[in-house]
Every structure is written in structure tokens, then in C-alpha cells.
Scaffold this active site. Structure first.
Site, mmCIF file in Angstrom:
data_model
loop_
_atom_site.group_PDB
_atom_site.id
_atom_site.type_symbol
_atom_site.label_atom_id
_atom_site.label_comp_id
_atom_site.label_asym_id
_atom_site.label_seq_id
_atom_site.Cartn_x
_atom_site.Cartn_y
_atom_site.Cartn_z
ATOM 1 N N ASP A 187 0.877 -1.222 0.027
ATOM 2 C CA ASP A 187 0.035 -0.052 0.198
ATOM 3 C C ASP A 187 0.828 1.241 0.138
ATOM 4 O O ASP A 187 1.760 1.396 0.680
ATOM 5 C CB ASP A 187 -0.852 0.042 1.199
ATOM 6 C CG ASP A 187 -2.340 0.356 0.872
ATOM 7 O OD1 ASP A 187 -2.351 1.526 0.631
ATOM 8 O OD2 ASP A 187 -3.316 -0.318 1.371
ATOM 9 N N ASP A 243 -3.264 4.975 -2.107
ATOM 10 C CA ASP A 243 -4.356 5.147 -1.285
ATOM 11 C C ASP A 243 -4.499 6.403 -1.421
ATOM 12 O O ASP A 243 -3.948 7.457 -1.662
ATOM 13 C CB ASP A 243 -3.418 4.983 0.272
ATOM 14 C CG ASP A 243 -4.480 5.372 1.100
ATOM 15 O OD1 ASP A 243 -5.589 4.398 1.558
ATOM 16 O OD2 ASP A 243 -4.522 6.362 1.873
ATOM 17 N N GLU A 272 -6.361 3.918 -5.993
ATOM 18 C CA GLU A 272 -7.788 4.249 -5.034
ATOM 19 C C GLU A 272 -8.163 5.657 -5.562
ATOM 20 O O GLU A 272 -7.712 6.577 -4.814
ATOM 21 C CB GLU A 272 -7.789 3.944 -3.380
ATOM 22 C CG GLU A 272 -9.005 4.065 -3.043
ATOM 23 C CD GLU A 272 -8.934 4.425 -1.256
ATOM 24 O OE1 GLU A 272 -9.882 4.201 -0.697
ATOM 25 O OE2 GLU A 272 -7.977 5.146 -1.079
ATOM 26 N N HIS A 301 -11.269 -3.520 2.561
ATOM 27 C CA HIS A 301 -11.200 -3.101 4.276
ATOM 28 C C HIS A 301 -11.937 -2.154 4.583
ATOM 29 O O HIS A 301 -12.051 -1.936 5.827
ATOM 30 C CB HIS A 301 -9.590 -3.080 4.494
ATOM 31 C CG HIS A 301 -9.051 -2.068 4.007
ATOM 32 N ND1 HIS A 301 -8.925 -1.799 2.664
ATOM 33 C CD2 HIS A 301 -8.636 -0.913 4.554
ATOM 34 C CE1 HIS A 301 -8.314 -0.667 2.344
ATOM 35 N NE2 HIS A 301 -8.212 0.182 3.502
ATOM 36 N N ASP A 302 -12.371 -1.365 3.759
ATOM 37 C CA ASP A 302 -13.280 -0.092 3.973
ATOM 38 C C ASP A 302 -14.737 -0.426 3.811
ATOM 39 O O ASP A 302 -15.486 0.561 4.326
ATOM 40 C CB ASP A 302 -13.023 1.152 3.192
ATOM 41 C CG ASP A 302 -11.596 1.678 3.345
ATOM 42 O OD1 ASP A 302 -11.070 1.291 4.654
ATOM 43 O OD2 ASP A 302 -10.951 2.047 2.418
HETATM 44 O O1 TEU Z 1 -9.160 5.511 2.119
HETATM 45 C C1 TEU Z 1 -9.822 6.701 1.593
HETATM 46 C C2 TEU Z 1 -11.104 7.014 1.496
HETATM 47 O O2 TEU Z 1 -11.310 7.734 0.662
HETATM 48 C C3 TEU Z 1 -11.792 6.923 2.734
HETATM 49 O O3 TEU Z 1 -12.800 8.067 2.656
HETATM 50 C C4 TEU Z 1 -12.709 5.698 2.687
HETATM 51 O O4 TEU Z 1 -13.716 5.982 1.734
HETATM 52 C C5 TEU Z 1 -13.313 5.670 4.231
HETATM 53 O O5 TEU Z 1 -12.188 4.909 4.891
HETATM 54 C C6 TEU Z 1 -14.403 5.119 4.239
HETATM 55 O O6 TEU Z 1 -15.174 5.039 5.670
HETATM 56 C C7 TEU Z 1 -8.052 4.887 2.499
HETATM 57 C C8 TEU Z 1 -8.005 3.702 2.993
HETATM 58 O O7 TEU Z 1 -8.489 2.708 2.284
HETATM 59 C C9 TEU Z 1 -8.760 3.850 4.609
HETATM 60 O O8 TEU Z 1 -8.637 2.452 4.958
HETATM 61 C C10 TEU Z 1 -7.798 4.783 5.141
HETATM 62 O O9 TEU Z 1 -8.558 4.987 6.462
HETATM 63 C C11 TEU Z 1 -7.764 6.164 4.328
HETATM 64 O O10 TEU Z 1 -7.528 5.915 3.140
HETATM 65 C C12 TEU Z 1 -6.589 7.078 4.912
HETATM 66 O O11 TEU Z 1 -5.434 6.554 4.747
#
Ligand code: TEU
Ligand code: CA
Length: 586
Positions: free
Chosen positions: A98, A216, A273, A345-346
């Protein structure tokens, strides 16, 4: 980027903290991943993305990095990482890490030095501002002040709640910007020295044998400057970051430079992403010589999400899911090769989100398995690189919640506060977190019915989903009709030399696009020979008869035991959630 060696591969996301714990401290680790590489190889996985394992205070579970050149001791050592790279290589597998460079951690040495001397070199690595207590200058609409009276440079709301401005430790009137958690200060990409540091770090990792990166939150690196206020969209007087991002332009200059300095010379694989990209910019992102090899399609993930709060998010219907999937296919088709997902994971678990709750109530275990296989089939065989998120291949589900105290995820806790302030009841707010929260995907992988689902011999850092005695790998491996074995068949089918042309590079054409609760499409190739494959899913409980564009020659995959083909017929009779992959006579 031009290279296409990865088009016929299958990718898998590991959330290391919850994959497999090798030493009983309750936290998954790199030796645990190494121990399970053969499992992934046997499933058919080629590319493995690891969520962050760098040194980190884990305020946002590793997305807050305090040292880009080290592994967090909870995940292992640099020797473990090198061993993982070597073991993957032996198996013709590719490791992707990542790349989290919109921000670092407030415990990173750069930030500590910035705190010591905000006006020095490292102060320029971040967005620091010296603020005044004076009332906002005249004509400054929507100004927001800190609790102790400082006028903030802008009224943006951080993704995890509250203003993006936080007092710089050790100072009274200095503030720093963080669009995510306050322990994630944003790096100042406008500063060429910061960009140099980042490129050096990326090259250092690629030289070590890494295949590439998942990148990310990358759109956030370009801020609309100078800072200004926008119309507030909630009672807190703040505005969503998205309002600012819509105005920001020029992210491409940074991304193009990063590609030229790092990824391109290494022929690295990269997946962005990317949220909220501007449609006319898509070719710049993943077209020929784009910034990235590919990017995730999030259209179904964000469908129905409400700016008002999680309680107002809508559940997605099969027709809405189809329309997201198909419009992404159309949008990206001429541009590049996208990355298809139903989980990460989100996000909540796909098996919970994309199978309607009303249908689930009427399903026995067998029917639920059929429905999970239907979902797997329709997203996996669409055009693009298919990704599997750990546990998806055994149909893991969302985590039931009894109290907000059980929640770990920072974004769920913020969502809870927002909902409670709006007057949403505790019970309703909890249900909303159950449906949308990030912990759903982060519970330990369910290897077996043994204690803690076989994930750890210690006490797991996050609750194991109580359904593990039912849903686990051990139980599914020997069962030819399991969700797991269906994923295995899907992977094998996409890689079968006989069908690879249509299934990997073939065109995507919708079929029965307006039919309620049908998800169907053709994958077609003309070279070297003309081949047409139909994926057709009766995405509902009621059986029915559906027309075919041509008679079926062969059934390549069937998600249940009900027999199907009637030779020469241009129709097919499908049971509830029955889903077929057919080679057509055309
Ligand atoms: O997520 C980016 C992101 O745009 C977040 O707003 C995501 O939609 C949110 O976590 C949903 O609740 C990335 C990673 O995937 C996330 O795990 C991280 O927390 C974030 O970046 C910060 O690095
Ligand atoms: Ca461990």
C-alpha cells in the site's frame, strides 16, 4: 501504463492484521502470510496486495505511517518482508504494498521536526499555518474558529469528523492540516522536496523486488489553494472535503511525475484508489501511458450513500447493482482495464450488502450459498482485473453489533457521533454501523471451527465473527458445492486457455439489461476465433424462464445442481439465484 502482463491474473487483498497470526499475540503478521501463501497459490491467486505493514502507531490501522522504510514490529521484520518477496517469487506470485503518501503519521520524524521548528525546512513538508485570534476579515463568509478562538484557514471537515485543522503540538497559534485522522498530517505535495522523498522511497521498495503498489486516497494530494471556506453542509458549519476536491485541479501533474520517476522505469503494477475523478481525465489515469496500470471501480460501493449520515444510506437493489456494474463497464471500456471488487477493508461484506436482506430472510443455508456464488460469478467475469478480499472467497458476512463499545473503526465512531447528534436512536445508529462500518471486513479470517476461527492461539485484536463455526475454510474445502470451491472454479475458468480470450480481453455486452432482477452479459472475442460466453443470473428467489441470444453449446459453470440446457433451445429455465456461464453457438 502500457504493459499488460497482469491482465489475465487474479488479485487478492490481504488485511495483514486479520489474516493469520503466527505467534499468538492476537495480531496477524507477515510470517502468517508466508505460512498461507500456498493456500493462495492453490486458490489461483497471482497478485497479492497487503494493506500497510510499515511502522505505524496504528491510529488508522497502518494508514498512518511513522517510518516508510521499516516494518512495524507487530507485523514482523524487514527480513520477514524480504522472505515474503522471495517466497512469492518462487511461486510466480507478485506482492503489492500500500502506498500511503497523502499523509504520514504525527509520529513520523518529519512531523516531529516540523513541530520543533514550524518555520524550518520540515515545516514546509506539511500544511502549517500560524493563526490569529482576530475576528475573520470582513467578507470572509462561513469562517470557523477553534475552541480557543483561532480563525481556521478553511472550514473543511475531515473524513473522520471535525475540522481538518489541529493545533500543532507544542505551539499555541500554529495549526496543521489533516484531511483524515488528526494523527495523519497531510504531506505538502506542492513542495518538490516532499515529492523527491516520496519517489526515493517508492524506488527503494521497487528495487527490493516489490511488484508495485495500491495507491491510497490519491486524489487528496492536490488541494484547492489558497485555502478558503465553502458553504457548510451540516450544522457543524463545515463542508465535505469533496466540495474542495471538485475545485482542485492539477493532480495529474503530480501523478505523471510520480509515474515517470518511479513506476514506469520499474514497469511496476499499480492500482489507484481513485474517488471522484473527472470523467474526461480517465484516459490520463489508466489509458495508454496512464498514471496507473488500473484503478478500482467504486460505483457500487458508493451507491446510495447519503451526505446526511450513515442512517440515511440506502441499501442497494440488484437492479441498482447491475446498473453500477454496467455503467462502469461502458465508461471504462474504451479507456483501460479496470479493477473489479465487491469488497475491501473499508467496505461491508459483499455477501451481506449485495444480497437483498428481504431475500436473505427467506433463505436456507443452501440457497444463501447459491446466492453468494451468483454474486461471485457476475462481478468476477466482468471485464477487468478481478480482486478478492480476504474471506470473501468463503462468503464471510457482516459482524453483528450489540454496543458501540465493541467498535474499533475510527470512521464508524465518527459516524456514530454524527448520527447521535442528529437525534438518531442508539438502536438505529448501531444498525447503520452494522450495515456500513469498516470493522465488518476487518474481523479475523475464518480458517476453521477451532477456537478464534483458527486465526490465533491468543486473544484476537478484533472480535471474531460469531458465525465462524458455520462459515470457515476447513468446512468448505472438502465440499465441492461450497462458495470457496466456486471461487476456485471461477478462477480456473478465467485462466483456462480455451476461454481466456473471451473472458480476459473479450468485449462486454449487456444482455436483458432492462429485465428486473436479471444480471446478464456476453463476453465475446473475435481473435483468434470467434467465441461468445454468456453469464446469466436470475438474481431473485422466484424461478423463471429467460431468453438466450443463441442456443447454448456448453455449460461452463453452474452455481447449483439444477440441470439446465435443452439442446438447440433459445431459452433457459433458472431457479432462484441460479447463475450460469454458457458458451453459446454463435
Ligand atoms: O481510504 C480513502 C477514502 O477515501 C476513505 O474516505 C474511505 O472511503 C473511508 O475509509 C470509508 O469510511 C483510504 C484507505 O482505504 C482507508 O482505510 C484509510 O483510512 C484512508 O485511505 C486514509 O489513509
Ligand atoms: Ca502476530
Amino acid at each position: 501504463m502500457n504493459s499488460t502482463w497482469w491482465h489475465d491474473k487474479v488479485a487478492y487483498q490481504i488485511y495483514p492484521k486479520s489474516f493469520y497470526d503466527s505467534n499468538g499475540d492476537g495480531i496477524g503478521d507477515i510470517p502468517g502470510i508466508i505460512a498461507r501463501l500456498d493456500y493462495l497459490k492453490d486458490l489461483g491467486v497471482d497478485i497479492v496486495w497487503l494493506s500497510p505493514v510499515y511502522r505505524s502507531p496504528l491510529a488508522d490501522q497502518g494508514y498512518d505511517i511513522s517510518d516508510y522504510y521499516n516494518i512495524d514490529p507487530r507485523f514482523g521484520t524487514m527480513e520477514d518482508m524480504d522472505r515474503l518477496l522471495a517466497e512469492a517469487k518462487k511461486r510466480d506470485m507478485y506482492i503489492v504494498m500500500d502506498l500511503v503518501v497523502n499523509h504520514c503519521s504525527d509520529e513520523h520524524a518529519w512531523f516531529k521536526k516540523a513541530c520543533e521548528d514550524p518555520e524550518g525546512q520540515y515545516g514546509q513538508y506539511f500544511y502549517l499555518r500560524r493563526l490569529k485570534k482576530a475576528a475573520a476579515p470582513e467578507g470572509t463568509a462561513y469562517a470557523v474558529t477553534s475552541p480557543d478562538g483561532y480563525v481556521l484557514p478553511c472550514n473543511w471537515r475531515s473524513y473522520f469528523g471535525g475540522p481538518v485543522w489541529e493545533k500543532l503540538p507544542g505551539h499555541e497559534d500554529w495549526y496543521y492540516l489533516h484531511v483524515f485522522h488528526k494523527k495523519q498530517p497531510d504531506l505538502n505535495w506542492e513542495n518538490p522536496r516532499v515529492r523527491e522523498e516520496i519517489y526515493t522511497m517508492i524506488n527503494w521498495w521497487l528495487d527490493r523486488g516489490l511488484a508495485g503498489f495500491r495507491i491510497d486516497a490519491i486524489i487528496n494530494i492536490k488541494k484547492a489553494l489558497p485555502f478558503r471556506n465553502y458553504a457548510p453542509d451540516r450544522a457543524d458549519g463545515l463542508c465535505s472535503i469533496h466540495t474542495m476536491l471538485r475545485e482542485a485541479s492539477g493532480v495529474g501533474e503530480f501523478l505523471g511525475e510520480m509515474r515517470d520517476r518511479t513506476f514506469a522505469p520499474h514497469n511496476a503494477f499499480t492500482v489507484g484508489e481513485v474517488f471522484g475523478e473527472k470523467e474526461e481525465e480517465l484516459p490520463d489515469f489508466i489509458g495508454k501511458n496512464g498514471y496507473f496500470s488500473t484503478m478500482f471501480d467504486f460505483s457500487e460501493a458508493i451507491w446510495g450513500s447519503s451526505p446526511a449520515g450513515w442512517h440515511a444510506n440506502q441499501g442497494i437493489t440488484p437492479d441498482a447493482y447491475r446498473s453500477c456494474l454496467f455503467s462502469a463497464q461502458k465508461k471504462f471500456n474504451a479507456v483501460g482495464f479496470i479493477s473489479n471488487i465487491i469488497e475491501n477493508h473499508d467496505e461491508p461484506r459483499g455477501a451481506t450488502r449485495y444480497i437483498p436482506a428481504a431475500d436473505r430472510k427467506q433463505m436456507d443455508e443452501r440457497m444463501l450459498t447459491t446466492a453468494k456464488k451468483a454474486l461471485a460469478t457476475v462481478y468476477f467475469l466482468a471485464k477487468g482485473l478481478p480482486w478478492i478480499y480476504q474471506g470473501q472467497e468463503i462468503g464471510m458476512e457482516n459482524l453483528p453489533l450489540h454496543s458501540i463499545d465493541e467498535v474499533d473503526d475510527v470512521s464508524s465512531i465518527d459516524a456514530w457521533n454524527v448520527m447521535r447528534e442528529l437525534g438518531v436512536s442508539e438502536a438505529d445508529a448501531l444498525r447503520a454501523i452494522e450495515r456500513n462500518g469498516r470493522d465488518n471486513a476487518r474481523t479475523p479470517f475464518q480458517w476453521s471451527a477451532a477456537e478464534n476461527a483458527g486465526f490465533t492461539t491468543g486473544s484476537p485484536w478484533l472480535r471474531v465473527n460469531p458465525d465462524y463455526s458455520q462459515i470457515n475454510l476447513d468446512r468448505q474445502q472438502p465440499d465441492p458445492d461450497s462458495v470457496y470451491n466456486h471461487y476456485k472454479k471461477l478462477i480456473a475458468l478465467r485462466k483456462d486457455p480455451q476461454y481466456r480470450d473471451p473472458l480476459v480481453r473479450g468485449s462486454f455486452e449487456p444482455w436483458l439489461e432492462d429485465e428486473h432482477n436479471v444480471i446478464a452479459y456476453l463476453r465475446r472475442s473475435e481473435v483468434p476465433t470467434s467465441q461468445t460466453i454468456l453469464v446469466i443470473s436470475n438474481y431473485q428467489l422466484q424461478p423463471r424462464v429467460l431468453p438466450l441470444p443463441a442456443p447454448a453449446r456448453r455449460v461452463l459453470l453452474n452455481n447449483c445442481t439444477k440441470p439446465v440446457i435443452q439442446p438447440g433451445k433459445r431459452q433457459v429455465s433458472l431457479g432462484g439465484y441460479q447463475t450460469l456461464v454458457l458458451e453459446l453457438d454463435m
